[in-house]
Structure formats: C-alpha cells, structure tokens
Design a protein around this motif. Structure first.
Motif, PDB file in Angstrom:
ATOM      1  N   GLU A 134       7.151   1.005 -15.115  1.00 49.47           N
ATOM      2  CA  GLU A 134       5.567   1.481 -14.436  1.00 49.47           C
ATOM      3  C   GLU A 134       5.520   1.193 -13.482  1.00 49.47           C
ATOM      4  OE1 GLU A 134       3.483   0.093 -19.399  1.00 49.47           O
ATOM      5  OE2 GLU A 134       4.086  -1.261 -17.567  1.00 49.47           O
ATOM      6  N   MET A 135       3.981   1.933 -13.355  1.00 45.12           N
ATOM      7  CA  MET A 135       4.066   1.255 -11.904  1.00 45.12           C
ATOM      8  C   MET A 135       2.572   0.819 -10.998  1.00 45.12           C
ATOM      9  SD  MET A 135       5.190   2.143  -8.513  1.00 45.12           S
ATOM     10  CE  MET A 135       6.059   3.258  -8.716  1.00 45.12           C
ATOM     11  N   GLU A 136       2.477  -0.059 -10.997  1.00 46.73           N
ATOM     12  CA  GLU A 136       1.900  -1.170 -11.528  1.00 46.73           C
ATOM     13  C   GLU A 136       0.507  -0.867  -9.804  1.00 46.73           C
ATOM     14  OE1 GLU A 136       3.681  -4.500 -13.894  1.00 46.73           O
ATOM     15  OE2 GLU A 136       2.945  -4.838 -12.371  1.00 46.73           O
ATOM     16  N   PHE A 137      -0.768  -0.809  -9.803  1.00 48.98           N
ATOM     17  CA  PHE A 137      -1.402  -0.838  -9.525  1.00 48.98           C
ATOM     18  C   PHE A 137      -2.646  -1.902  -9.124  1.00 48.98           C
ATOM     19  CE2 PHE A 137      -4.291   1.669 -11.418  1.00 48.98           C
ATOM     20  CZ  PHE A 137      -5.408   1.236 -11.308  1.00 48.98           C
ATOM     21  N   GLN A 138      -2.516  -2.681  -7.895  1.00 45.52           N
ATOM     22  CA  GLN A 138      -4.455  -3.944  -8.302  1.00 45.52           C
ATOM     23  C   GLN A 138      -5.144  -3.178  -7.296  1.00 45.52           C
ATOM     24  OE1 GLN A 138      -3.871  -6.853  -4.772  1.00 45.52           O
ATOM     25  NE2 GLN A 138      -3.481  -8.533  -6.435  1.00 45.52           N
ATOM     26  N   THR A 139      -6.498  -3.108  -8.178  1.00 50.70           N
ATOM     27  CA  THR A 139      -7.714  -2.842  -8.245  1.00 50.70           C
ATOM     28  C   THR A 139      -8.551  -3.929  -6.663  1.00 50.70           C
ATOM     29  OG1 THR A 139      -9.216  -4.473  -9.964  1.00 50.70           O
ATOM     30  CG2 THR A 139      -7.779  -2.493 -10.751  1.00 50.70           C
ATOM     31  N   PRO A 140      -9.618  -3.764  -5.868  1.00 48.34           N
ATOM     32  CA  PRO A 140     -10.225  -3.929  -5.166  1.00 48.34           C
ATOM     33  C   PRO A 140     -10.275  -5.816  -6.329  1.00 48.34           C
ATOM     34  CG  PRO A 140     -10.612  -1.756  -5.314  1.00 48.34           C
ATOM     35  CD  PRO A 140     -10.157  -2.193  -6.310  1.00 48.34           C
ATOM     36  N   LYS A 172       0.793  -1.175   0.090  1.00 40.44           N
ATOM     37  CA  LYS A 172       0.106  -0.006  -0.093  1.00 40.44           C
ATOM     38  C   LYS A 172       1.204   1.115  -0.030  1.00 40.44           C
ATOM     39  CE  LYS A 172      -4.599  -1.722   1.632  1.00 40.44           C
ATOM     40  NZ  LYS A 172      -5.951  -1.596   3.343  1.00 40.44           N
ATOM     41  N   GLY A 173       0.718   1.743  -1.414  1.00 40.12           N
ATOM     42  CA  GLY A 173       1.685   2.888  -0.822  1.00 40.12           C
ATOM     43  C   GLY A 173       0.498   4.325  -1.321  1.00 40.12           C
ATOM     44  N   THR A 174       1.202   5.447  -1.704  1.00 43.59           N
ATOM     45  CA  THR A 174       0.392   7.054  -1.977  1.00 43.59           C
ATOM     46  C   THR A 174       1.154   7.513  -3.726  1.00 43.59           C
ATOM     47  OG1 THR A 174       0.037   7.298   0.397  1.00 43.59           O
ATOM     48  CG2 THR A 174       0.213   9.180  -1.077  1.00 43.59           C
ATOM     49  N   ILE A 175      -0.107   7.964  -3.997  1.00 45.48           N
ATOM     50  CA  ILE A 175      -0.064   8.505  -5.437  1.00 45.48           C
ATOM     51  C   ILE A 175       0.301   9.766  -5.294  1.00 45.48           C
ATOM     52  CG2 ILE A 175       0.167   8.379  -8.087  1.00 45.48           C
ATOM     53  CD1 ILE A 175      -1.157   5.045  -7.488  1.00 45.48           C
ATOM     54  N   PHE A 176       1.060  11.151  -5.667  1.00 40.81           N
ATOM     55  CA  PHE A 176       0.895  12.301  -5.789  1.00 40.81           C
ATOM     56  C   PHE A 176       0.501  12.858  -6.839  1.00 40.81           C
ATOM     57  CE2 PHE A 176       3.072  10.842  -1.893  1.00 40.81           C
ATOM     58  CZ  PHE A 176       2.487  11.644  -0.825  1.00 40.81           C
ATOM     59  N   THR A 177       0.237  13.138  -7.518  1.00 40.32           N
ATOM     60  CA  THR A 177       0.358  13.713  -9.127  1.00 40.32           C
ATOM     61  C   THR A 177       0.444  15.031  -9.467  1.00 40.32           C
ATOM     62  OG1 THR A 177      -2.103  14.734  -9.525  1.00 40.32           O
ATOM     63  CG2 THR A 177      -1.992  12.337  -8.927  1.00 40.32           C
ATOM     64  N   SER A 178       0.714  14.660 -10.181  1.00 35.19           N
ATOM     65  CA  SER A 178       1.248  16.477 -11.658  1.00 35.19           C
ATOM     66  C   SER A 178      -0.454  17.725 -11.015  1.00 35.19           C
ATOM     67  CB  SER A 178       1.209  16.294 -12.927  1.00 35.19           C
ATOM     68  OG  SER A 178       0.052  15.803 -13.467  1.00 35.19           O
ATOM     69  N   GLN A 179      -1.637  16.862 -11.350  1.00 30.34           N
ATOM     70  CA  GLN A 179      -2.395  18.108 -10.396  1.00 30.34           C
ATOM     71  C   GLN A 179      -2.575  18.452  -8.997  1.00 30.34           C
ATOM     72  OE1 GLN A 179      -3.005  14.901 -12.417  1.00 30.34           O
ATOM     73  NE2 GLN A 179      -2.976  16.058 -14.352  1.00 30.34           N
ATOM     74  N   LYS A 180      -1.832  17.918  -8.197  1.00 28.00           N
ATOM     75  CA  LYS A 180      -1.296  18.162  -6.802  1.00 28.00           C
ATOM     76  C   LYS A 180      -2.578  17.760  -6.192  1.00 28.00           C
ATOM     77  CE  LYS A 180       2.021  21.133  -7.679  1.00 28.00           C
ATOM     78  NZ  LYS A 180       3.350  20.097  -7.396  1.00 28.00           N
ATOM     79  N   ILE A 181      -2.801  16.042  -6.362  1.00 26.67           N
ATOM     80  CA  ILE A 181      -4.161  15.519  -5.630  1.00 26.67           C
ATOM     81  C   ILE A 181      -3.062  14.326  -5.392  1.00 26.67           C
ATOM     82  CG2 ILE A 181      -6.372  14.221  -6.363  1.00 26.67           C
ATOM     83  CD1 ILE A 181      -6.936  15.711  -8.407  1.00 26.67           C
ATOM     84  N   GLN A 182      -3.117  13.209  -4.489  1.00 29.32           N
ATOM     85  CA  GLN A 182      -3.130  12.655  -3.138  1.00 29.32           C
ATOM     86  C   GLN A 182      -3.820  11.815  -2.956  1.00 29.32           C
ATOM     87  OE1 GLN A 182      -0.876  13.769  -0.101  1.00 29.32           O
ATOM     88  NE2 GLN A 182      -1.698  11.834   1.463  1.00 29.32           N
ATOM     89  N   TYR A 183      -3.345  10.402  -3.745  1.00 30.83           N
ATOM     90  CA  TYR A 183      -4.364   8.696  -3.417  1.00 30.83           C
ATOM     91  C   TYR A 183      -3.405   7.622  -2.693  1.00 30.83           C
ATOM     92  CZ  TYR A 183      -6.385  10.834  -7.702  1.00 30.83           C
ATOM     93  OH  TYR A 183      -7.143  11.503  -8.595  1.00 30.83           O
ATOM     94  N   ASN A 184      -4.025   7.705  -1.423  1.00 29.58           N
ATOM     95  CA  ASN A 184      -3.105   6.691  -0.102  1.00 29.58           C
ATOM     96  C   ASN A 184      -3.764   5.790  -0.944  1.00 29.58           C
ATOM     97  OD1 ASN A 184      -2.499   9.517   0.617  1.00 29.58           O
ATOM     98  ND2 ASN A 184      -4.099  10.251   1.832  1.00 29.58           N
ATOM     99  N   ASP A 185      -3.123   5.017  -0.252  1.00 28.05           N
ATOM    100  CA  ASP A 185      -3.589   2.900   0.026  1.00 28.05           C
ATOM    101  C   ASP A 185      -4.212   2.216  -0.665  1.00 28.05           C
ATOM    102  OD1 ASP A 185      -5.292   4.125   3.753  1.00 28.05           O
ATOM    103  OD2 ASP A 185      -3.541   4.045   3.115  1.00 28.05           O
ATOM    104  N   VAL A 186      -3.746   3.096  -2.162  1.00 28.02           N
ATOM    105  CA  VAL A 186      -3.517   2.061  -3.325  1.00 28.02           C
ATOM    106  C   VAL A 186      -2.225   1.477  -3.400  1.00 28.02           C
ATOM    107  CG1 VAL A 186      -3.009   2.065  -5.597  1.00 28.02           C
ATOM    108  CG2 VAL A 186      -3.817   4.112  -4.060  1.00 28.02           C
ATOM    109  N   PRO A 187      -2.462  -0.374  -3.727  1.00 26.89           N
ATOM    110  CA  PRO A 187      -1.497  -1.281  -4.227  1.00 26.89           C
ATOM    111  C   PRO A 187      -0.746  -0.896  -5.222  1.00 26.89           C
ATOM    112  CG  PRO A 187      -3.681  -2.488  -3.170  1.00 26.89           C
ATOM    113  CD  PRO A 187      -3.756  -0.478  -3.474  1.00 26.89           C
ATOM    114  N   LEU A 188       0.542  -0.726  -4.748  1.00 33.22           N
ATOM    115  CA  LEU A 188       1.595  -0.394  -5.972  1.00 33.22           C
ATOM    116  C   LEU A 188       2.248  -1.021  -5.527  1.00 33.22           C
ATOM    117  CD1 LEU A 188       1.488   3.201  -4.917  1.00 33.22           C
ATOM    118  CD2 LEU A 188       0.525   1.461  -6.536  1.00 33.22           C
ATOM    119  N   ARG A 189       2.921  -1.631  -7.330  1.00 29.03           N
ATOM    120  CA  ARG A 189       4.550  -1.992  -7.144  1.00 29.03           C
ATOM    121  C   ARG A 189       5.582  -1.743  -8.303  1.00 29.03           C
ATOM    122  NH1 ARG A 189       3.526  -8.351  -8.815  1.00 29.03           N
ATOM    123  NH2 ARG A 189       2.071  -7.779 -11.210  1.00 29.03           N
TER     124      ARG A 189
END
Length: 231
Positions: free
Chosen positions: A88-94, A64-81
């Motif tokens: 590429e940054m991959e993520f896993q959906t529910p 679980k990680g956090t993505i910070f976008t160029s639009q200054k939006i922050q997405y928390n608790d996203v499963p990443l690798r």
C-alpha cells in the motif's frame, strides 16, 4: 490536459497569454482519496505496528512525492511512504493522520524521492494481479524490482530459548520483466529467462552465457534489459 496539485495555490499565466495552469492545495488530493473511499469502500486507516520489531516500510519516514492517477491527474507534494508488507502507498494528511489506499488500480504510479513505484499487472500462477513495483529501467522491455518483507509471528519461551517478539524481516528484492504492456513476469532462474524470451533467443542465450548473467543480481538484469532493447 493534466491537473497539477501542490501545497501552494498559484496561477501561472504565460506572458503570451496562451494558457493558464491551476495548482491546488493538498486538500484536493485528500478530497480525491475521500471520494474513492465513498465510491469503493477501499480506504482505511493503517494499523499500528508498534509492538512488532523491524519495519514493513520501504523507508520509514514520509517523503513528499507525486501521485499519477489512472484518470491522468497529478497530485504533487503529497507526503508518501510505501508499506511493503501490505503493498500500500500510505500518505499523511495535514492533521497528521496516516491513511492508505487499498485499491492500487486508482494509482498509475507514485514518485517518491528517487524511486518510481509503478502499479502494474503481473503474473501470479495462472492469474494476473496488480501491485506496486519499483521501476529500474523502462523501454520495450522494462525491469522492475519488488521489495519483500516477511512477517514472523512471536515465539513463546521454550527449553533453553527466550521468547521472541513478532518481527518484520526484510528479504532480497524479486525481479520482474515486462514486455511492452503485458503482465510482468517474475524471474528467479536462468530457466525463467529462457522461457521469457520468445524472440532473439540465440542472441539472448549467448549474451547470458558470455556475461554470466545471474537473475538475482540487479546490475546483471539491467545489462540484459539494455542489451535486449538495443536489438
């Protein structure tokens, strides 16, 4: 004001009633990537590497990680690798789909565990491109590592040799220096260091010589960057 995304829907209201901060479900993060899919056509499922030995990933498991976008939006608790080979940054959906975003300019950085993967410009020959780098230390002069994975094609059987499957082979990290907001520069030799520094040259040269700085060693590069930032 940044938006904060997590797995839980929660409204935090201060006792003084000064502000409210919304925290959305992870589905919002998926909606964000889906919207980029529609706009850019850069979004795709990753291919299976089940028939290849080794791994293209920095860490195989999702964290679980956090993505910070160029639009200054922050997405928390996203499963990443991070897929080193594909950058590429991959993520896993529910529903456990594994997806990757192939337009890294959308992501400013991704924090996965203790690692920060910064999407920054870097010099490649006479061109400037963008890619993910692991931030090691940040300041006026910043140091980044770029993990390396080599793909080795399968080899057919030959005289006195058994066939070999395709492989992903980890290689030593490459180190890059970035001054202010300029494109990062790969440092492979002492000559690269000499060419990189346009100020404090005599002090830097003396420091490199006295401390036996080697460009391929992370701790040496950290020492050099910290010294430069102290000048």
């Amino acid at each position: 004001m940044k938006k904060y995304i997590s797995l839980f829907v929660l409204l935090l209201i201060s006792s003084a009633g000064l502000y409210a901060q919304s925290i959305y479900d992870i589905r919002n993060a998926i909606d964000f990537f889906e919207s980029n899919k529609m706009q850019r056509g850069d979004f795709r499922k990753t291919l299976s590497e089940s028939e290849i030995e080794g791994s293209p990933y920095y860490i195989d498991e999702f964290t679980k990680g956090t993505i910070f976008t160029s639009q200054k939006i922050q997405y928390n608790d996203v499963p990443l690798r991070y897929n080193i080979y594909n950058d590429e940054m991959e993520f896993q959906t529910p529903d456990e789909q594994i997806l990757a975003i192939a337009a890294p300019e959308i992501v400013e950085k991704a924090v996965v565990g203790e690692d920060t993967f910064s999407n920054i410009p870097y010099e490649l020959g006479n061109k400037v491109k963008r890619a993910y780098f692991i931030l090691l230390t940040e300041g006026k002069l910043s140091l980044y590592a770029r993990p390396q994975v080599m793909y080795q094609k399968p080899k057919e059987a030959a005289a006195y040799k058994e066939p070999e499957p395709a492989k992903f082979i980890k290689r030593p990290d490459m180190y890059y220096l970035r001054l202010n907001q300029q494109a990062a520069v790969k440092i492979e030799s002492k000559k690269d260091l000499q060419n990189f520094f346009t100020d404090h040259q005599k002090q830097i040269e003396d420091f490199i010589k006295e401390n036996k700085i080697k460009p391929g060693k992370e701790d040496n590069m950290m020492e050099l960057v910290e010294y430069y930032n102290s000048l």
